[in-house]
Design a protein around this motif. Structure first.
Motif, short mmCIF file in Angstrom:
data_model
loop_
_atom_site.label_atom_id
_atom_site.label_comp_id
_atom_site.label_asym_id
_atom_site.label_seq_id
_atom_site.Cartn_x
_atom_site.Cartn_y
_atom_site.Cartn_z
N LEU A 141 20.36 80.82 -2.19
CA LEU A 141 20.96 79.54 -1.79
C LEU A 141 19.89 78.50 -1.48
CD1 LEU A 141 23.94 80.26 0.60
CD2 LEU A 141 23.97 79.01 -1.51
N GLN A 142 18.81 78.95 -0.84
CA GLN A 142 17.73 78.03 -0.51
C GLN A 142 17.08 77.46 -1.77
OE1 GLN A 142 16.04 76.56 2.19
NE2 GLN A 142 18.09 76.95 2.96
N VAL A 177 18.53 76.97 -4.62
CA VAL A 177 19.44 75.97 -5.18
C VAL A 177 19.41 74.70 -4.35
CG1 VAL A 177 21.83 75.52 -5.75
CG2 VAL A 177 20.89 77.75 -6.16
N ALA A 178 19.31 74.84 -3.01
CA ALA A 178 19.25 73.66 -2.14
C ALA A 178 18.02 72.82 -2.46
CB ALA A 178 19.23 74.09 -0.68
N LEU A 179 16.89 73.50 -2.71
CA LEU A 179 15.67 72.77 -3.06
C LEU A 179 15.86 72.00 -4.36
CD1 LEU A 179 12.88 72.51 -1.87
CD2 LEU A 179 12.12 74.31 -3.37
N THR A 180 16.52 72.63 -5.33
CA THR A 180 16.79 71.95 -6.60
C THR A 180 17.67 70.72 -6.39
OG1 THR A 180 16.72 74.12 -7.62
CG2 THR A 180 17.65 72.35 -8.91
N LEU A 181 18.72 70.87 -5.56
CA LEU A 181 19.64 69.75 -5.33
C LEU A 181 18.93 68.58 -4.66
CD1 LEU A 181 22.84 71.61 -4.15
CD2 LEU A 181 22.61 70.17 -6.15
N VAL A 182 18.09 68.89 -3.66
CA VAL A 182 17.37 67.81 -2.98
C VAL A 182 16.38 67.15 -3.94
CG1 VAL A 182 15.79 67.31 -1.09
CG2 VAL A 182 17.69 68.81 -0.71
N GLY A 183 15.76 67.96 -4.82
CA GLY A 183 14.86 67.38 -5.81
C GLY A 183 15.57 66.39 -6.70
N PHE A 184 16.76 66.75 -7.19
CA PHE A 184 17.52 65.82 -8.04
C PHE A 184 17.96 64.60 -7.25
CE2 PHE A 184 18.42 69.34 -11.10
CZ PHE A 184 17.85 68.70 -12.18
N SER A 185 18.33 64.82 -5.97
CA SER A 185 18.76 63.69 -5.14
C SER A 185 17.65 62.66 -5.00
CB SER A 185 19.18 64.22 -3.77
OG SER A 185 19.29 63.18 -2.86
N LEU A 220 11.86 88.01 9.39
CA LEU A 220 10.83 87.07 9.88
C LEU A 220 10.14 86.37 8.72
CD1 LEU A 220 9.35 89.08 12.84
CD2 LEU A 220 10.91 87.16 12.89
N TRP A 221 9.90 87.10 7.61
CA TRP A 221 9.34 86.45 6.43
C TRP A 221 10.29 85.40 5.90
CZ3 TRP A 221 4.55 86.16 5.44
CH2 TRP A 221 3.68 87.24 5.63
N PHE A 222 11.61 85.70 5.97
CA PHE A 222 12.58 84.72 5.49
C PHE A 222 12.54 83.46 6.36
CE2 PHE A 222 17.12 83.28 5.12
CZ PHE A 222 16.94 82.73 3.88
N ALA A 223 12.30 83.65 7.67
CA ALA A 223 12.17 82.48 8.54
C ALA A 223 10.99 81.61 8.09
CB ALA A 223 11.99 82.92 9.99
N LEU A 224 9.90 82.26 7.66
CA LEU A 224 8.74 81.49 7.17
C LEU A 224 9.09 80.76 5.88
CD1 LEU A 224 5.92 80.85 7.97
CD2 LEU A 224 5.12 82.76 6.63
N VAL A 225 9.86 81.43 5.00
CA VAL A 225 10.33 80.76 3.78
C VAL A 225 11.10 79.50 4.14
CG1 VAL A 225 11.90 80.96 1.82
CG2 VAL A 225 10.44 82.86 2.40
N GLY A 229 12.09 75.95 -6.84
CA GLY A 229 13.47 76.40 -6.63
C GLY A 229 13.83 77.55 -7.54
N ALA A 230 13.40 77.47 -8.82
CA ALA A 230 13.72 78.53 -9.78
C ALA A 230 13.04 79.84 -9.39
CB ALA A 230 13.28 78.11 -11.18
#
Lengths: 261, 163
Positions: free
Chosen positions: B42-43, B45-53, A95-100, B14-15
């Motif tokens: 993975l999330q 890294v996704a944030l980093t990729l969108v930031g560069f985009s 659930l915390w991951f869902a908030l992330v 992201g880091a």
């Protein structure tokens, strides 16, 4: 806001508060320093550590609504992430991951990635987290499991994590200051570490299809890019999904006798 | 070209997310929580990729993130199926039970669990004692309805005090 001084003492404070905070928050059974008071202390130390680290590497003071939203979402993201890795119950963790994920999709939206923001909520929070919860319900031993109450090498992991975080943020800070300096003042070798901005701009200018044009509808342009320039990749990823689904059904449907033999 | 300091803020988040996912992956013993932590990396890294985009004004990063979303879905499907099968074998999600898969020259990992403390089982709530025990003198007779009690009260002689 003045720049945080990167002296040895401040570095030590940041590292100790980060390591100590993460260490205190991780589940460690009934050993020493594991009461609720220590959890609160760990949360405070982790907050101080992360905030000082962000400040040391030049996070700006919020001056617009955009910045305030960013800081709020970033705080929610990082706090939920810390709570996720320190929760003993895997359901609470999910659930915390869902908030992330929700806060993260807010960050996507703030950057103008509308489709990705919606897709993250739908795919991750809607599908993957729910599947995780189903599997947790299916594969949960009776009562609280003992292995959930103990971490493996918490001190070493926290030290490694803080060092990695420090290195990544330090690299970001370094590259930002080098790139901000004019070309003539760069030392020899420094300019080779980064692609020069004009090279990047030239490279991007020669690819007119993939430029973001804010006057066109977002999903329209993204879909055009996806299906015109990355058509083969879309086909490959579709194939991968199909194979993964077939494999998952095959693996999970095996009979009990054949798995125990 | 966008704002460098704004880009740096997103890269920093992201880091930190990536690092927290790594710490969780290293420390937790539950297979499901370990996979959740990998998804969190993975999330980041996704944030980093969108930031560069956004910074470069190019669709490349967002397209890459779409692919990483699909990849995460495929990974979750296979990983969760495997977790169900592994749980059926051992009735446990502890990752230490699968250390037979380690290299031949590696020493086995021993768990540093403390001896389990069994808490005494509590059967229902414990009420505080009140009133009298059954059969004692002064006990209110059972099976007397409230209406009968009111009738009794009414027929009792009322003591009038004379001045």
């Amino acid at each position: 806001m003045g720049q945080f001084e990167l002296t040895l003492e401040t570095l030590l404070i940041v590292a100790l508060s980060g390591i100590g905070g993460w260490y205190l928050l991780l589940p460690r059974g009934r050993g020493v320093m594991t009461g609720p008071v220590w959890k609160v202390l760990g949360a405070a130390m982790a907050t101080i550590g992360v905030a000082l680290m962000a400040w040391a590497f030049g996070a700006r003071l919020a001056n617009t609504t955009n910045d305030l939203t960013f800081y709020a979402l970033a705080t929610v993201t990082i706090a939920s992430a810390i709570a996720m890795i320190s929760a003993r119950n895997p359901v609470i963790s999910a659930l915390w991951f869902a908030l992330v994920l929700l806060a993260n999709s807010g960050l996507f939206l703030l950057q103008g990635a509308e489709f990705l923001s919606a897709a993250t909520v739908i795919i991750y929070a809607g599908a993957i987290i729910v599947t995780f919860l189903f599997v947790i319900m299916l594969a949960q031993p009776r009562g609280s499991a003992r292995y959930d109450n103990y971490s493996r090498e918490p001190f070493l992991s926290c030290t490694a994590g803080v060092i990695l975080c420090w290195t990544l943020l330090g690299t970001l800070h370094y590259s930002a200051t080098v790139e901000a300096a004019p070309l003539e003042t760069r030392e020899l070798g420094q300019s080779d570490a980064l692609p020069r901005p004009e090279i990047v701009a030239h490279y991007l200018a020669t690819q007119p299809e993939s430029r973001i044009d804010l006057t066109k509808p977002h999903v329209d342009s993204l879909g055009r890019t996806l299906f015109l320039e990355h058509y083969v990749s879309v086909e490959i990823i579709a194939m991968l999904l199909l194979v993964a689904v077939v494999g998952a059904v095959l693996i999970a449907n095996r009979k009990r006798e054949s798995t125990s033999s | 070209m966008g704002d460098t300091s704004l880009l740096n803020n997103y890269l920093g988040v992201g880091a930190i997310l990536f690092t927290l996912g790594l710490v969780g992956f290293l420390t937790r013993r539950n297979l499901i929580v370990m996979f959740l932590c990998a998804e969190m990396m993975l999330q980041g890294v996704a944030l980093t990729l969108v930031g560069f985009s956004t910074y470069h004004g190019s669709w490349g990063g967002q397209v890459f993130t779409v692919f990483s979303l699909a990849l995460a879905g495929a990974e979750a499907a296979v990983a969760l199926a495997l977790i169900v099968v592994l749980f059926r074998r051992n009735e446990s999600l502890d990752v230490s039970l699968w250390q037979d898969l380690r290299e031949a020259d590696q020493p086995p990992v021993t768990d540093d669990f403390e001896p389990e403390v069994l808490e005494p089982e509590v059967l229902g709530p414990v009420l505080t004692k009140s009133g009298l025990l059954p059969g004692q003198k002064g006990m209110v007779t059972p099976h007397r309805s409230i209406h009968e009690a009111i009738e009794e009260q009414r027929h009792e002689p009322v003591e009038v005090s004379h001045d």
